[in-house]
Design an enzyme around this catalytic site. Structure first.
Site, PDB file in Angstrom:
ATOM      1  N   THR A  13       0.814  -1.222   0.000  1.00  0.00           N
ATOM      2  CA  THR A  13       0.000   0.000   0.000  1.00  0.00           C
ATOM      3  C   THR A  13       0.844   1.266   0.000  1.00  0.00           C
ATOM      4  O   THR A  13       0.478   2.270  -0.611  1.00  0.00           O
ATOM      5  CB  THR A  13      -0.908   0.008   1.263  1.00  0.00           C
ATOM      6  OG1 THR A  13      -1.770  -1.106   1.177  1.00  0.00           O
ATOM      7  CG2 THR A  13      -1.733   1.273   1.369  1.00  0.00           C
ATOM      8  N   SER A  58       1.421  -7.638  -1.243  1.00  0.00           N
ATOM      9  CA  SER A  58       2.140  -8.687  -0.521  1.00  0.00           C
ATOM     10  C   SER A  58       1.316  -9.948  -0.309  1.00  0.00           C
ATOM     11  O   SER A  58       1.842 -10.969   0.122  1.00  0.00           O
ATOM     12  CB  SER A  58       2.683  -8.169   0.811  1.00  0.00           C
ATOM     13  OG  SER A  58       1.677  -8.123   1.790  1.00  0.00           O
ATOM     14  N   THR A 166       3.082  -9.849  14.438  1.00  0.00           N
ATOM     15  CA  THR A 166       1.925 -10.369  13.721  1.00  0.00           C
ATOM     16  C   THR A 166       1.052  -9.180  13.338  1.00  0.00           C
ATOM     17  O   THR A 166       1.008  -8.185  14.069  1.00  0.00           O
ATOM     18  CB  THR A 166       1.188 -11.400  14.614  1.00  0.00           C
ATOM     19  OG1 THR A 166       0.233 -12.079  13.842  1.00  0.00           O
ATOM     20  CG2 THR A 166       0.518 -10.788  15.827  1.00  0.00           C
ATOM     21  N   GLN A 279      -3.343 -20.767  19.326  1.00  0.00           N
ATOM     22  CA  GLN A 279      -4.154 -19.794  18.586  1.00  0.00           C
ATOM     23  C   GLN A 279      -4.209 -18.452  19.321  1.00  0.00           C
ATOM     24  O   GLN A 279      -4.594 -17.440  18.747  1.00  0.00           O
ATOM     25  CB  GLN A 279      -5.590 -20.307  18.436  1.00  0.00           C
ATOM     26  CG  GLN A 279      -5.714 -21.515  17.545  1.00  0.00           C
ATOM     27  CD  GLN A 279      -7.133 -22.078  17.503  1.00  0.00           C
ATOM     28  OE1 GLN A 279      -8.088 -21.427  17.913  1.00  0.00           O
ATOM     29  NE2 GLN A 279      -7.258 -23.284  16.996  1.00  0.00           N
TER      30      GLN A 279
HETATM   31  N1  ASP Z   1      -2.678  -5.661   0.450  1.00  0.00           N
HETATM   32  C1  ASP Z   1      -1.595  -4.775   0.850  1.00  0.00           C
HETATM   33  C2  ASP Z   1      -0.315  -5.568   0.854  1.00  0.00           C
HETATM   34  O1  ASP Z   1      -0.082  -6.307   1.774  1.00  0.00           O
HETATM   35  C3  ASP Z   1      -1.881  -4.199   2.173  1.00  0.00           C
HETATM   36  C4  ASP Z   1      -0.832  -3.246   2.687  1.00  0.00           C
HETATM   37  O2  ASP Z   1       0.222  -3.033   2.158  1.00  0.00           O
HETATM   38  O3  ASP Z   1      -1.095  -2.657   3.733  1.00  0.00           O
HETATM   39  O4  ASP Z   1       0.463  -5.469  -0.065  1.00  0.00           O
END
Ligand code: ASP
Length: 343
Positions: A13, A58, A166, A279
């Site tokens: 993002t 990602s 995480t 978990q």
């Molecule tokens: N879908 C995006 C990614 O993981 C989300 C982000 O970057 O915050 O590439």
């Protein structure tokens, strides 16, 4: 001497903008990121960039990207004092975890960062994340050694150990948590390092060794009420499963039904590696606490202690890539290799 940092841009993002036709976010090139963050030029740090092609969301990360990242860091290791990896948040904890096991003898910072809002958007968190990540990657102590010679994630003012992190919020700027390990640094007016928590190499002149063979024959089974023997068998007994991460309840408990234990025992007799990971985001597996945990132990399931699933996956890929001997992998699995478990 001025520090020099390599920013490695993989996508995410932080470097996306809205496609005017589809209305979805798509990656743009690195020079546009630099235009949005002119502050980087005022730092007294030399910045170089390497852009991956193609840039990816990602969610599309594969272990082959981790190998490319590790090899790039190895190839450019002598040229730079630290590395900042711009990466999507969705799988950042997986990538940071995997790299922590793949880069052996690390003496320089490898800091992952990204953002929840693209860098061109007025309220972006990307600028602050990138600027602080660069500052941390460039930071040296009084002896001239890197302050944080570890693989980390910097996000929303906190530096977290990569293999303890995480993603825990899909929306908040504070997107990452490290419930079983306090932050290694916190950025306020100054960056405050928790020096006693930061791991130091045994030898500062150690050679970086890259573990670039990964064995990905790992499956993850999240136990849940209503799970059937068929589904469990298809995951655990599949010939392509060399190791299975069992995500269990609480302190490492799972059902005590005979079929459940039979499947585990069969897998154990075949020599498969079974790892118990809780978990719960926080706390540790303790298979001596409840009868339901003790039966797993008797079935040959190993304790993952307080490891995250992300770190367990990277650890298994890397240990299995190093050795075909499952007994050896099992011995190494229970050791604390790079700060991923509390021991
Ligand atoms: N879908 C995006 C990614 O993981 C989300 C982000 O970057 O915050 O590439």
């Amino acid at each position: 001497m001025t520090s020099s940092i390599l920013i490695i841009y993989t996508g995410g993002t932080i470097g996306m903008k809205e496609d005017p036709v589809e209305g979805t976010l798509k990656p743009f090139d690195f020079s546009q990121i630099m235009e949005e963050v002119p502050e980087l030029g005022k730092f007294g740090v030399q910045i170089h960039a390497h852009t991956f092609d193609p840039l990816i969301d990602s969610s599309d990360v594969e272990p082959s990207l981790w190998i490319s990242l590790a090899q790039l860091i190895r190839d450019r290791y002598e040229e730079f004092d630290g590395f900042v990896i711009l990466h999507g948040t969705d799988t950042m904890a997986y990538s940071a975890s995997a790299l922590s096991f793949m880069l052996e003898g690390l003496t320089k910072p490898v800091i992952f960062t990204g953002s929840q809002l693209p860098i061109g958007v007025p309220r972006t968190d990307g600028k602050e994340n990138l600027i602080s990540a660069v500052e941390i990657a460039a930071a040296k102590d009084a002896e001239g050694h890197a302050r944080v010679p570890e693989v980390c994630i910097f996000f929303d003012s906190r530096l977290l150990r990569g293999n303890r992190s995480t993603k825990f919020s899909a929306e908040a700027f504070n997107a990452f948590a490290s419930p079983n390990c306090p932050p290694l640094a916190e950025a306020g007016i100054r960056i405050r390092y928790n020096t006693e928590l930061i791991r130091k190499p045994v030898y500062w002149d150690a050679q970086l060794r890259v573990q670039s063979k990964l064995d990905t024959r790992v499956s993850i089974l999240k136990v849940h009420p209503g799970m059937t023997a068929q589904v469990m068998r298809s995951v655990v007994s599949d010939p392509l499963t060399r190791a299975c991460i069992l995500e269990t309840y609480g302190s490492g408990n799972a059902l005590s039904k005979p079929w459940f234990l039979d499947i585990l025992q069969e897998a154990e007799h075949e020599g498969k590696i079974l790892l118990n990971v809780t978990q719960c985001p926080s706390g540790t597996v303790n298979m001596d606490l409840y009868a339901t945990g003790a039966t797993l132990k008797r079935a040959g399931v190993l304790s993952g202690a307080d490891i995250t699933t992300e770190a367990a996956l990277g650890k298994l890929f890397s240990l299995m890539g190093r050795s075909d001997d499952n007994a050896r992998v099992k011995t190494m699995l229970e050791k604390n290799l790079c700060g991923e478990i509390t021991k």
